[in-house]
Design a protein around this motif. Structure first.
Motif, PDB file in Angstrom:
ATOM      1  N   ASN A 379      23.056  37.720  35.979  1.00  0.00           N
ATOM      2  CA  ASN A 379      21.905  36.825  35.923  1.00  0.00           C
ATOM      3  C   ASN A 379      22.188  35.701  34.930  1.00  0.00           C
ATOM      4  N   SER A 380      22.984  34.749  35.335  1.00  0.00           N
ATOM      5  CA  SER A 380      23.351  33.634  34.473  1.00  0.00           C
ATOM      6  C   SER A 380      23.882  32.492  35.329  1.00  0.00           C
ATOM      7  N   GLU A 381      23.945  31.295  34.712  1.00  0.00           N
ATOM      8  CA  GLU A 381      24.466  30.123  35.430  1.00  0.00           C
ATOM      9  C   GLU A 381      25.982  30.066  35.381  1.00  0.00           C
ATOM     10  N   ILE A 382      26.550  30.410  34.218  1.00  0.00           N
ATOM     11  CA  ILE A 382      28.010  30.429  34.052  1.00  0.00           C
ATOM     12  C   ILE A 382      28.382  31.837  33.601  1.00  0.00           C
ATOM     13  N   ILE A 383      29.169  32.525  34.418  1.00  0.00           N
ATOM     14  CA  ILE A 383      29.594  33.890  34.104  1.00  0.00           C
ATOM     15  C   ILE A 383      31.082  33.853  33.793  1.00  0.00           C
ATOM     16  N   VAL A 384      31.456  34.304  32.608  1.00  0.00           N
ATOM     17  CA  VAL A 384      32.873  34.421  32.239  1.00  0.00           C
ATOM     18  C   VAL A 384      33.215  35.900  32.322  1.00  0.00           C
ATOM     19  N   THR A 385      34.141  36.240  33.210  1.00  0.00           N
ATOM     20  CA  THR A 385      34.386  37.651  33.473  1.00  0.00           C
ATOM     21  C   THR A 385      35.858  37.893  33.776  1.00  0.00           C
ATOM     22  N   THR A 386      36.180  39.133  34.087  1.00  0.00           N
ATOM     23  CA  THR A 386      37.575  39.506  34.341  1.00  0.00           C
ATOM     24  C   THR A 386      37.866  39.542  35.836  1.00  0.00           C
ATOM     25  N   PHE A 387      39.148  39.467  36.175  1.00  0.00           N
ATOM     26  CA  PHE A 387      39.566  39.672  37.567  1.00  0.00           C
ATOM     27  C   PHE A 387      39.073  41.033  38.068  1.00  0.00           C
ATOM     28  N   VAL A 388      39.119  42.036  37.192  1.00  0.00           N
ATOM     29  CA  VAL A 388      38.693  43.384  37.587  1.00  0.00           C
ATOM     30  C   VAL A 388      37.246  43.363  38.056  1.00  0.00           C
ATOM     31  N   GLN A 389      36.352  42.727  37.289  1.00  0.00           N
ATOM     32  CA  GLN A 389      34.944  42.679  37.677  1.00  0.00           C
ATOM     33  C   GLN A 389      34.768  41.948  39.009  1.00  0.00           C
ATOM     34  N   LEU A 390      35.464  40.828  39.187  1.00  0.00           N
ATOM     35  CA  LEU A 390      35.326  40.064  40.433  1.00  0.00           C
ATOM     36  C   LEU A 390      35.871  40.846  41.629  1.00  0.00           C
ATOM     37  N   TYR A 392      36.604  43.983  42.035  1.00  0.00           N
ATOM     38  CA  TYR A 392      35.919  45.242  42.362  1.00  0.00           C
ATOM     39  C   TYR A 392      34.527  44.976  42.929  1.00  0.00           C
ATOM     40  N   ALA A 393      33.965  43.806  42.683  1.00  0.00           N
ATOM     41  CA  ALA A 393      32.738  43.425  43.398  1.00  0.00           C
ATOM     42  C   ALA A 393      33.054  43.156  44.869  1.00  0.00           C
ATOM     43  N   LEU A 394      34.297  42.769  45.149  1.00  0.00           N
ATOM     44  CA  LEU A 394      34.731  42.456  46.516  1.00  0.00           C
ATOM     45  C   LEU A 394      35.314  43.664  47.231  1.00  0.00           C
ATOM     46  N   LEU A 395      35.998  44.526  46.507  1.00  0.00           N
ATOM     47  CA  LEU A 395      36.756  45.625  47.125  1.00  0.00           C
ATOM     48  C   LEU A 395      36.489  46.925  46.386  1.00  0.00           C
ATOM     49  N   SER A 396      35.398  47.554  46.737  1.00  0.00           N
ATOM     50  CA  SER A 396      35.034  48.804  46.075  1.00  0.00           C
ATOM     51  C   SER A 396      34.067  49.575  46.958  1.00  0.00           C
ATOM     52  N   ASN A 397      33.944  50.864  46.690  1.00  0.00           N
ATOM     53  CA  ASN A 397      32.899  51.671  47.330  1.00  0.00           C
ATOM     54  C   ASN A 397      31.798  52.016  46.328  1.00  0.00           C
ATOM     55  N   VAL A 418      45.767  32.677  37.944  1.00  0.00           N
ATOM     56  CA  VAL A 418      45.712  33.393  39.213  1.00  0.00           C
ATOM     57  C   VAL A 418      47.031  34.092  39.536  1.00  0.00           C
ATOM     58  N   GLN A 419      48.110  33.672  38.884  1.00  0.00           N
ATOM     59  CA  GLN A 419      49.413  34.313  39.129  1.00  0.00           C
ATOM     60  C   GLN A 419      49.404  35.783  38.700  1.00  0.00           C
ATOM     61  N   SER A 420      48.377  36.215  37.976  1.00  0.00           N
ATOM     62  CA  SER A 420      48.310  37.609  37.523  1.00  0.00           C
ATOM     63  C   SER A 420      47.966  38.576  38.646  1.00  0.00           C
ATOM     64  N   ILE A 421      47.545  38.076  39.802  1.00  0.00           N
ATOM     65  CA  ILE A 421      47.261  38.959  40.941  1.00  0.00           C
ATOM     66  C   ILE A 421      48.597  39.492  41.478  1.00  0.00           C
ATOM     67  N   LYS A 685      43.418  49.201  43.608  1.00  0.00           N
ATOM     68  CA  LYS A 685      43.536  49.256  42.145  1.00  0.00           C
ATOM     69  C   LYS A 685      44.233  47.980  41.690  1.00  0.00           C
ATOM     70  N   LEU A 686      43.469  47.078  41.096  1.00  0.00           N
ATOM     71  CA  LEU A 686      44.057  45.818  40.640  1.00  0.00           C
ATOM     72  C   LEU A 686      45.067  46.073  39.529  1.00  0.00           C
ATOM     73  N   ILE A 687      44.741  47.018  38.666  1.00  0.00           N
ATOM     74  CA  ILE A 687      45.657  47.403  37.584  1.00  0.00           C
ATOM     75  C   ILE A 687      46.068  48.835  37.832  1.00  0.00           C
ATOM     76  N   GLU A 688      47.336  49.033  38.123  1.00  0.00           N
ATOM     77  CA  GLU A 688      47.832  50.391  38.381  1.00  0.00           C
ATOM     78  C   GLU A 688      48.044  51.114  37.054  1.00  0.00           C
ATOM     79  N   GLU A 689      47.504  52.311  36.946  1.00  0.00           N
ATOM     80  CA  GLU A 689      47.728  53.132  35.749  1.00  0.00           C
ATOM     81  C   GLU A 689      49.131  53.731  35.823  1.00  0.00           C
ATOM     82  N   ASP A 690      49.946  53.462  34.798  1.00  0.00           N
ATOM     83  CA  ASP A 690      51.311  53.982  34.839  1.00  0.00           C
ATOM     84  C   ASP A 690      51.396  55.416  34.317  1.00  0.00           C
ATOM     85  N   TYR A 691      50.407  55.838  33.515  1.00  0.00           N
ATOM     86  CA  TYR A 691      50.359  57.227  33.061  1.00  0.00           C
ATOM     87  C   TYR A 691      48.922  57.535  32.628  1.00  0.00           C
ATOM     88  N   PRO A 692      48.531  58.823  32.649  1.00  0.00           N
ATOM     89  CA  PRO A 692      47.170  59.179  32.228  1.00  0.00           C
ATOM     90  C   PRO A 692      46.960  58.822  30.756  1.00  0.00           C
TER      91      PRO A 692
END
Length: 782
Positions: A379-390, A392-397, A418-421, A685-692
């Motif tokens: 609920n804002s005009e300008i949202i500064v957020t992470t790739f993860v938040q964006l 996962y809003a697009l690709l999640s259950n 954007v090269q971080s994708i 998984k945008l960020i793959e966990e390499d170990y628990p």
């Protein structure tokens, strides 16, 4: 408010009449839909969207009219847990039945009634495979019939009348509900046959439409229960002139680099806007002011959209790392404050998983529970957020991820760095973003010095002549030294340290960074040196980055935490072998402000078994990079653009898109989660966990001590909701002292009150004041 004389005496929540809640949710959902562009989902008439939203909202809690739920609602706390576990208490499926049949009667569209069914059924849960969601068993029907039999007819008659007055085109009686339940298995059988045909259609639209309507419902539902309203939007007073005014007040020094920055800025701002071109690129060398330039462009575009199309788009500014969210949000806030804006959360919002739970509009400061709902609902005009938040809003259950999906409609999405994708998701991201622009009228702006080939160059509208700016760059040279893979000891011994120069060393793993830090410390003696990795608590990391920005240190040893977007500047940068886009980002930390000539030296470091780069990077990316770099003894900065283009072309040719294709198949089928060997959307998984990993609280100082005492006090609160509410008040501060460590280490700290904890009295056993958490018995990677 509901007229008490005609009140059904059903409740949705303690003290909240059921009809009041249903009607309020419908009104809030419609209000959110009205804020969206009028021509989204072009294949569906706008009136149909409003109808299905209203039907879903008016029906979404009808199942709470059962005596089972009403008994549960007013039971004592001891009895509630037992009652909640009863299937008869669940209200989702019966409510979904009502939504499905009302929609089926009112709408000619064959898909929308199932969307209503699915959204209402899962409005308190997460999506699964839609084939499973469209399946009911005999025992489900038995429970539904018991629920219907338990509803008091007289009260239901009043509830139905109120809902009909509110726009529900169907009288609901116990007999009507009973008939619906009995015909449900056959109706869902027809639905399942249609759903199985989705894969052949290979369309993302059903998925986007489902998420959009689900998002409208659950956001309105959560908002109604907490704040009871929607935050009023700001009008179109934000324009690019805000950035102009801020820049004028900065009194930037008149030098060649600043003149280039200004030229790039003016080129972007003066570009004629075609509102039908929705894929946009700002591709400029590092250090050319992309944050302010992209903000100014987004503000200009926002104003133009309001003028031409009549709606106000949100600006969603996305970044890959938490380390640069604060930096960019602070710069945007400075721009707004310099123009006299009172910057509250309804104007500028930072959202990531560690965000402070604080929301303020004008003079109203919201309670933490309400603030959390407003923040997570964007609920804002300008949202500064992470790739993860964006993404996962697009690709999640997940319910919590999808809730903000409707906020994307008509928005301006800036993808900075954007090269971080990851390259194995390029195809997936391409298809999703393309459909977002076409179906939800989003604008997507790529901002980067190294633009990946997610879209072809012909598909993107460039806002600058990137060749011109890259050819002007002479700040840095890159020297590949890859003839031989060397150990950390050999590397430290080979260094030629010059007086008067500053040095940044970027290594690939936490282990190699720690070991090299200690080796370098032996060489340079008492000279101040900074170490940075994810094993240093965030509180200390921010302090150290601030020192680096102020150029108060001559030596810094870090992992990749400084690479993308962090505004630091060193004379010489050493980078352990990494994919070429990462090396390019490392070069952006060298001679950023163009004083003399900087050097970036690429080396290939190894331990006794293998290259450090091989622990964390894709072998194809490393191979492509190595083969390109080995062609050169020296690479001038003006050549960076051509080399990165060669790199991305080869990566595109060699990297398999199998992962993207599997997930796209799941999207086409709306297979949100998977119980077989094929992929579900939940597998993204945008960020793959390499170990628990495990989170540990480090009691580093007095502030940490006070925060920990607060945490222990909160853990004593018996009421779960109250406990969560209190923790949300301290969450942002609490996580300033958290590090994530490998689960399988020999020296796991003790668990105290449900959290791993390193007290100040044992700090030195677990935590080094320079290099952070001490991992024993395992190689720490990130």
């Amino acid at each position: 408010m509901v007229n008490e004389s005609s009140f059904s005496e059903f409740y949705s929540h303690p003290g909240k009449p059921l009809e009041e809640h249903l009607i309020n949710v419908a009104n809030l959902a419609e209000k959110n839909l009205k804020q969206c562009p009028s021509d989204i989902f072009k294949e569906i008439e706008r009136d149909l969207l409003f109808k299905i939203v209203r039907i879903s909202a008016l029906c979404h809690d009808i199942g709470k009219a059962t005596s089972y739920f009403q008994t549960y609602l007013f039971a004592s706390e001891e009895k509630r847990a037992k009652l909640k576990a009863m299937k008869e208490t669940n209200h989702g499926l019966l409510s979904a039945v009502a939504a499905f049949f009302v929609a089926k009667k009112e709408l000619e569209n064959s898909f929308l009634p199932f969307v209503a069914f699915l959204a209402v059924k899962k409005h308190h849960g997460d999506f699964e495979d839609v084939i499973d969601e469209a399946t009911v068993e005999e025992k489900d029907i038995e429970v539904l019939l018991k629920q219907v039999d338990s509803i008091e007819e007289g009260k239901l008659e009043i509830l139905s009348a109120r809902l009909e007055e509110a726009g529900l085109g169907q009288k609901i009686t116990a007999n009507v509900l009973r008939g619906w339940v009995q015909s449900l298995p056959n109706e869902l059988g027809v639905v399942r046959r249609k759903l199985r045909r989705l894969e052949r259609q290979q369309s993302i639209n059903p998925y986007l439409l489902t998420n959009f309507l689900f998002s409208l419902l659950i956001d309105a539902d959560k908002s109604e229960v907490t704040t009871g309203r929607i935050i009023e939007r700001t009008d179109g007073k934000l324009g690019y002139y805000l950035v102009d005014k801020y820049k004028s007040a900065m009194n930037a020094e008149d030098n060649y680099l600043n003149r280039l920055r200004e030229k790039a800025y003016q080129e972007v701002i003066e570009k004629d806007l075609d509102l039908e071109s929705r894929l946009i690129s700002i591709n400029l060398p590092t250090g050319l002011g992309k944050t302010l330039t992209s903000l100014a462009f987004a503000l200009k575009l926002r104003k133009e959209i309001l003028s031409e199309k009549g709606y106000i788009p949100r600006i969603i500014y996305c970044l890959p790392f938490l380390s640069i969210i604060e930096q960019n949000a602070e710069q945007i806030e400075k721009v707004l404050r310099a123009n006299g804006f009172e910057v509250d959360t309804s104007l500028l919002l930072k959202h990531h998983h560690l965000s402070e739970v604080y929301y303020k509009k004008e003079e109203i400061e919201f309670e933490p529970d309400h603030a959390k709902i407003l923040i997570e609902g964007w609920n804002s005009e300008i949202i500064v957020t992470t790739f993860v938040q964006l993404f996962y809003a697009l690709l999640s259950n997940k319910n919590k991820d999808l809730r903000k999906f409707h906020r994307l409609a008509g928005s301006i999405i800036i993808l900075d760095e954007v090269q971080s994708i990851p390259s194995n998701y390029w195809l997936l991201v391409r298809e999703i973003l393309k459909e977002l622009t076409e179906q939800l009228n989003c604008y997507v702006v790529f901002v980067t010095a190294t633009e990946p080939l997610i879209f072809s160059r012909s598909e993107m509208i460039p806002l600058v002549d990137r060749n011109f700016y890259f050819e002007k760059m002479e700040r840095v040279i890159v020297r590949p030294r890859l003839e031989k893979d060397i150990t950390l000891e050999e590397f430290a011994e080979s260094l030629d340290i010059e007086d008067g120069k500053s040095y940044l060393f970027i290594l690939n793993t936490i282990n190699s960074a720690k070991n090299f830090y200690n080796l370098l410390k032996e060489r340079i003696g008492n000279e101040e040196m900074i170490y940075l990795s994810a094993h240093v608590v965030p509180y200390e990391r921010l302090c150290r980055i601030k020192k680096m920005k102020e150029r108060k240190v001559k030596f810094a040893v870090t992992t990749q935490v400084v690479e993308a977007g962090v505004d630091i500047d060193f004379d010489v940068v050493y980078r352990d072998l990494a994919p070429l886009d990462s090396i390019n980002q490392a070069a952006g930390r060298c001679n950023r402000n163009w004083s003399g000539k900087g050097e970036v030296i690429v080396v290939s470091l190894r331990d006794e078994r293998r290259l450090y780069s091989s622990y964390i990077y894709d072998p194809v990316l490393l191979d492509v990079t190595r083969r390109i770099l080995e062609r050169y003894r020296v690479i001038e900065e003006k050549k960076f653009l051509k080399i990165i283009e060669d790199y991305y072309r080869e990566v595109q040719e060699r990297k398999s898109g199998d992962k993207s294709r599997e997930l796209l198949e799941a999207v086409y089928k709306m297979k949100y989660d998977s119980t077989d060997e094929t992929a579900g959307i939940a597998d993204f998984k945008l960020i793959e966990e390499d170990y628990p990993r495990l989170d540990v609280f480090i009691e580093l100082n007095e502030e940490a001590n006070e925060i920990w005492k607060n945490y222990l006090r909160i853990k004593e609160i018996k009421n779960l909701l109250e406990r969560r509410r209190e923790f949300n008040k301290i969450k942002a501060d609490f996580y300033k002292y958290i590090v994530s460590i490998p689960l399988k280490i020999d020296n796991l700290p003790p668990e105290v009150a449900g959290f791993r904890y390193v007290g100040n009295n044992v700090l030195r056993e677990y935590y080094d004041e320079n290099t952070g958490f001490i991992c024993e018995g395992v190689v720490a990677l990130w």
